[in-house]
Scaffold this motif. Structure first.
Motif, PDB file in Angstrom:
ATOM      1  N   SER A  78     -97.162  29.096  35.492  1.00 17.83           N
ATOM      2  CA  SER A  78     -97.037  29.407  36.919  1.00 17.83           C
ATOM      3  C   SER A  78     -95.795  30.218  37.252  1.00 17.83           C
ATOM      4  O   SER A  78     -95.674  30.718  38.378  1.00 17.83           O
ATOM      5  CB  SER A  78     -97.084  28.155  37.806  1.00 17.83           C
ATOM      6  OG  SER A  78     -95.829  27.516  37.867  1.00 17.83           O
ATOM      7  N   GLN A  79     -94.875  30.374  36.319  1.00 22.23           N
ATOM      8  CA  GLN A  79     -93.697  31.185  36.591  1.00 22.23           C
ATOM      9  C   GLN A  79     -94.037  32.681  36.581  1.00 22.23           C
ATOM     10  O   GLN A  79     -95.117  33.074  36.149  1.00 22.23           O
ATOM     11  CB  GLN A  79     -92.595  30.891  35.564  1.00 22.23           C
ATOM     12  CG  GLN A  79     -91.982  29.509  35.712  1.00 22.23           C
ATOM     13  CD  GLN A  79     -90.856  29.270  34.718  1.00 22.23           C
ATOM     14  OE1 GLN A  79     -90.869  29.766  33.589  1.00 22.23           O
ATOM     15  NE2 GLN A  79     -89.866  28.491  35.143  1.00 22.23           N
ATOM     16  N   THR A  80     -93.093  33.491  37.043  1.00 24.84           N
ATOM     17  CA  THR A  80     -93.239  34.944  37.017  1.00 24.84           C
ATOM     18  C   THR A  80     -92.372  35.502  35.892  1.00 24.84           C
ATOM     19  O   THR A  80     -91.163  35.287  35.858  1.00 24.84           O
ATOM     20  CB  THR A  80     -92.821  35.570  38.349  1.00 24.84           C
ATOM     21  OG1 THR A  80     -93.720  35.135  39.373  1.00 24.84           O
ATOM     22  CG2 THR A  80     -92.865  37.092  38.262  1.00 24.84           C
ATOM     23  N   SER A 122     -90.447  38.351  33.952  1.00 24.75           N
ATOM     24  CA  SER A 122     -89.762  39.609  34.251  1.00 24.75           C
ATOM     25  C   SER A 122     -89.177  40.177  32.968  1.00 24.75           C
ATOM     26  O   SER A 122     -88.376  39.513  32.307  1.00 24.75           O
ATOM     27  CB  SER A 122     -88.651  39.377  35.273  1.00 24.75           C
ATOM     28  OG  SER A 122     -89.171  39.033  36.538  1.00 24.75           O
ATOM     29  N   ARG A 167    -101.940  40.813  38.983  1.00 20.30           N
ATOM     30  CA  ARG A 167    -100.761  39.999  38.651  1.00 20.30           C
ATOM     31  C   ARG A 167     -99.546  40.801  38.199  1.00 20.30           C
ATOM     32  O   ARG A 167     -98.448  40.263  38.128  1.00 20.30           O
ATOM     33  CB  ARG A 167    -101.096  38.997  37.524  1.00 20.30           C
ATOM     34  CG  ARG A 167    -102.120  37.945  37.868  1.00 20.30           C
ATOM     35  CD  ARG A 167    -102.063  36.834  36.845  1.00 20.30           C
ATOM     36  NE  ARG A 167    -102.448  37.265  35.512  1.00 20.30           N
ATOM     37  CZ  ARG A 167    -101.802  36.927  34.409  1.00 20.30           C
ATOM     38  NH1 ARG A 167    -100.707  36.181  34.469  1.00 20.30           N
ATOM     39  NH2 ARG A 167    -102.245  37.338  33.227  1.00 20.30           N
ATOM     40  N   SER A 179     -96.758  44.064  38.050  1.00 14.51           N
ATOM     41  CA  SER A 179     -96.063  45.061  38.853  1.00 14.51           C
ATOM     42  C   SER A 179     -95.041  45.762  37.966  1.00 14.51           C
ATOM     43  O   SER A 179     -94.223  45.104  37.320  1.00 14.51           O
ATOM     44  CB  SER A 179     -95.363  44.413  40.041  1.00 14.51           C
ATOM     45  OG  SER A 179     -94.638  45.373  40.783  1.00 14.51           O
ATOM     46  N   GLN A 190     -93.156  42.847  35.990  1.00 12.72           N
ATOM     47  CA  GLN A 190     -93.265  41.486  36.490  1.00 12.72           C
ATOM     48  C   GLN A 190     -94.720  41.055  36.366  1.00 12.72           C
ATOM     49  O   GLN A 190     -95.618  41.800  36.776  1.00 12.72           O
ATOM     50  CB  GLN A 190     -92.795  41.387  37.936  1.00 12.72           C
ATOM     51  CG  GLN A 190     -91.286  41.526  38.096  1.00 12.72           C
ATOM     52  CD  GLN A 190     -90.807  40.993  39.425  1.00 12.72           C
ATOM     53  OE1 GLN A 190     -91.428  41.241  40.459  1.00 12.72           O
ATOM     54  NE2 GLN A 190     -89.722  40.244  39.408  1.00 12.72           N
ATOM     55  N   LEU A 191     -94.932  39.878  35.812  1.00 17.67           N
ATOM     56  CA  LEU A 191     -96.272  39.324  35.659  1.00 17.67           C
ATOM     57  C   LEU A 191     -96.262  37.930  36.275  1.00 17.67           C
ATOM     58  O   LEU A 191     -95.546  37.036  35.797  1.00 17.67           O
ATOM     59  CB  LEU A 191     -96.662  39.255  34.190  1.00 17.67           C
ATOM     60  CG  LEU A 191     -98.092  38.799  33.887  1.00 17.67           C
ATOM     61  CD1 LEU A 191     -99.107  39.839  34.377  1.00 17.67           C
ATOM     62  CD2 LEU A 191     -98.277  38.547  32.392  1.00 17.67           C
ATOM     63  N   SER A 192     -97.028  37.762  37.316  1.00 20.93           N
ATOM     64  CA  SER A 192     -96.983  36.503  38.066  1.00 20.93           C
ATOM     65  C   SER A 192     -97.955  35.470  37.497  1.00 20.93           C
ATOM     66  O   SER A 192     -98.886  35.795  36.762  1.00 20.93           O
ATOM     67  CB  SER A 192     -97.304  36.756  39.538  1.00 20.93           C
ATOM     68  OG  SER A 192     -98.628  37.244  39.677  1.00 20.93           O
ATOM     69  N   SER A 193     -97.700  34.230  37.846  1.00 20.58           N
ATOM     70  CA  SER A 193     -98.597  33.113  37.523  1.00 20.58           C
ATOM     71  C   SER A 193     -98.985  33.078  36.048  1.00 20.58           C
ATOM     72  O   SER A 193    -100.177  33.053  35.704  1.00 20.58           O
ATOM     73  CB  SER A 193     -99.849  33.193  38.407  1.00 20.58           C
ATOM     74  OG  SER A 193     -99.511  33.201  39.765  1.00 20.58           O
ATOM     75  N   VAL A 194     -97.998  33.090  35.189  1.00 24.51           N
ATOM     76  CA  VAL A 194     -98.299  33.130  33.754  1.00 24.51           C
ATOM     77  C   VAL A 194     -98.950  31.824  33.304  1.00 24.51           C
ATOM     78  O   VAL A 194     -98.708  30.754  33.873  1.00 24.51           O
ATOM     79  CB  VAL A 194     -97.042  33.430  32.915  1.00 24.51           C
ATOM     80  CG1 VAL A 194     -96.495  34.810  33.247  1.00 24.51           C
ATOM     81  CG2 VAL A 194     -95.983  32.353  33.076  1.00 24.51           C
ATOM     82  N   ASP A 247    -100.920  34.112  28.316  1.00 21.16           N
ATOM     83  CA  ASP A 247    -100.015  35.260  28.405  1.00 21.16           C
ATOM     84  C   ASP A 247     -98.988  35.272  27.283  1.00 21.16           C
ATOM     85  O   ASP A 247     -98.137  36.170  27.227  1.00 21.16           O
ATOM     86  CB  ASP A 247     -99.308  35.269  29.762  1.00 21.16           C
ATOM     87  CG  ASP A 247    -100.270  35.545  30.909  1.00 21.16           C
ATOM     88  OD1 ASP A 247    -100.266  34.763  31.887  1.00 21.16           O
ATOM     89  OD2 ASP A 247    -101.026  36.535  30.828  1.00 21.16           O
TER      90      ASP A 247
END
Length: 123
Positions: free
Chosen positions: A15-17, A19, A68, A70, A83-87, A91
Protein backbone atom coordinates in the motif's frame (compact mmCIF):
# COMPACT_ATOMS: atom_id res chain seq x y z
CA UNK A 1 27.93 8.86 -23.34
CA UNK A 2 24.78 8.84 -21.26
CA UNK A 3 25.15 7.38 -17.78
CA UNK A 4 22.25 6.60 -15.47
CA UNK A 5 22.09 5.77 -11.77
CA UNK A 6 18.99 4.73 -9.86
CA UNK A 7 18.38 5.40 -6.19
CA UNK A 8 15.53 4.48 -3.90
CA UNK A 9 14.36 2.25 -1.10
CA UNK A 10 15.02 -1.46 -1.29
CA UNK A 11 12.16 -2.60 0.92
CA UNK A 12 8.57 -1.44 0.82
CA UNK A 13 5.38 -2.42 2.60
CA UNK A 14 2.12 -3.08 0.73
CA UNK A 15 0.00 0.00 0.00
CA UNK A 16 2.97 2.36 0.17
CA UNK A 17 4.08 4.59 -2.71
CA UNK A 18 7.39 3.67 -4.30
CA UNK A 19 9.66 6.58 -5.26
CA UNK A 20 12.75 6.06 -7.39
CA UNK A 21 15.12 8.64 -8.80
CA UNK A 22 17.47 8.40 -11.76
CA UNK A 23 20.48 10.72 -11.94
CA UNK A 24 21.56 11.47 -15.50
CA UNK A 25 25.01 12.43 -16.73
CA UNK A 26 26.18 12.89 -20.27
CA UNK A 27 22.80 14.04 -21.49
CA UNK A 28 20.20 16.73 -20.85
CA UNK A 29 16.61 15.93 -19.93
CA UNK A 30 15.43 19.20 -21.44
CA UNK A 31 17.21 19.18 -24.79
CA UNK A 32 17.97 15.58 -25.67
CA UNK A 33 15.93 13.81 -28.32
CA UNK A 34 15.87 10.77 -26.10
CA UNK A 35 13.03 9.45 -24.00
CA UNK A 36 13.90 8.87 -20.35
CA UNK A 37 12.04 6.00 -18.81
CA UNK A 38 11.55 3.21 -16.36
CA UNK A 39 11.59 -0.51 -17.05
CA UNK A 40 11.27 -3.28 -14.50
CA UNK A 41 11.86 -7.01 -14.35
CA UNK A 42 9.95 -9.08 -11.78
CA UNK A 43 11.59 -12.33 -10.66
CA UNK A 44 11.27 -15.00 -13.31
CA UNK A 45 9.53 -12.67 -15.76
CA UNK A 46 10.46 -10.49 -18.71
CA UNK A 47 11.08 -6.78 -18.94
CA UNK A 48 8.10 -4.47 -18.44
CA UNK A 49 8.14 -0.92 -19.77
CA UNK A 50 6.42 1.42 -17.34
CA UNK A 51 6.62 5.04 -18.49
CA UNK A 52 8.78 7.73 -20.09
CA UNK A 53 9.25 11.49 -20.06
CA UNK A 54 10.51 13.39 -23.08
CA UNK A 55 12.28 16.71 -23.60
CA UNK A 56 9.13 18.84 -23.63
CA UNK A 57 8.00 17.29 -20.37
CA UNK A 58 5.28 15.12 -21.82
CA UNK A 59 4.86 11.69 -20.28
CA UNK A 60 3.68 8.41 -21.72
CA UNK A 61 2.73 5.29 -19.82
CA UNK A 62 2.17 1.63 -20.41
CA UNK A 63 -1.56 0.89 -20.01
CA UNK A 64 -0.55 -1.64 -17.37
CA UNK A 65 0.81 1.08 -15.09
CA UNK A 66 -1.04 4.20 -16.23
CA UNK A 67 -3.36 4.32 -13.23
CA UNK A 68 -0.58 3.95 -10.63
CA UNK A 69 2.64 5.35 -12.14
CA UNK A 70 3.89 8.89 -12.47
CA UNK A 71 7.14 9.98 -14.12
CA UNK A 72 8.49 13.46 -13.39
CA UNK A 73 11.75 15.36 -13.70
CA UNK A 74 13.88 17.98 -11.99
CA UNK A 75 15.78 19.97 -14.59
CA UNK A 76 17.90 21.71 -11.95
CA UNK A 77 19.46 18.41 -10.93
CA UNK A 78 19.04 16.57 -14.26
CA UNK A 79 17.13 13.80 -12.53
CA UNK A 80 13.91 12.04 -13.34
CA UNK A 81 11.74 10.03 -11.02
CA UNK A 82 9.14 7.31 -10.84
CA UNK A 83 6.33 7.12 -8.34
CA UNK A 84 4.27 3.94 -8.17
CA UNK A 85 1.32 4.01 -5.81
CA UNK A 86 -0.37 1.24 -3.85
CA UNK A 87 2.42 -1.28 -4.24
CA UNK A 88 1.79 -4.97 -3.67
CA UNK A 89 4.16 -7.95 -3.48
CA UNK A 90 3.60 -8.31 -7.25
CA UNK A 91 5.57 -5.07 -7.67
CA UNK A 92 8.70 -6.79 -6.38
CA UNK A 93 11.22 -6.39 -9.19
CA UNK A 94 14.50 -4.92 -10.33
CA UNK A 95 13.74 -1.41 -11.50
CA UNK A 96 15.88 0.17 -14.21
CA UNK A 97 16.00 3.68 -15.55
CA UNK A 98 16.82 3.81 -19.24
CA UNK A 99 17.27 6.18 -22.13
CA UNK A 100 17.19 6.08 -25.92
CA UNK A 101 14.79 7.06 -28.67
CA UNK A 102 11.22 6.46 -27.59
CA UNK A 103 10.43 3.28 -29.51
CA UNK A 104 13.58 1.64 -28.17
CA UNK A 105 12.68 2.38 -24.57
CA UNK A 106 9.10 1.25 -25.06
CA UNK A 107 10.32 -1.86 -26.83
CA UNK A 108 12.57 -2.77 -23.92
CA UNK A 109 15.86 -2.44 -25.77
CA UNK A 110 17.32 0.99 -25.02
CA UNK A 111 21.04 1.54 -25.39
CA UNK A 112 21.51 3.20 -22.03
CA UNK A 113 20.61 1.53 -18.73
CA UNK A 114 21.13 2.20 -15.09
CA UNK A 115 22.55 -0.64 -13.05
CA UNK A 116 19.12 -1.46 -11.65
CA UNK A 117 17.81 -1.35 -8.12
CA UNK A 118 16.03 -4.19 -6.34
CA UNK A 119 12.69 -3.29 -4.79
CA UNK A 120 11.00 -5.83 -2.57
CA UNK A 121 7.43 -5.38 -1.34
CA UNK A 122 6.66 -7.41 1.74
CA UNK A 123 4.66 -7.04 4.90
Amino acid sequence: QVQLQESGPGLMKPSQTLSLTCTVSGGSLSTSAYAWGWIRQPPGKGLEWMGVIVSDGNTFYSPVFESRASVSRDLSTNQFSLQLSSVTPEDTAIYYCAADYGPDVVGGHPRFWGQGTQVTVSS
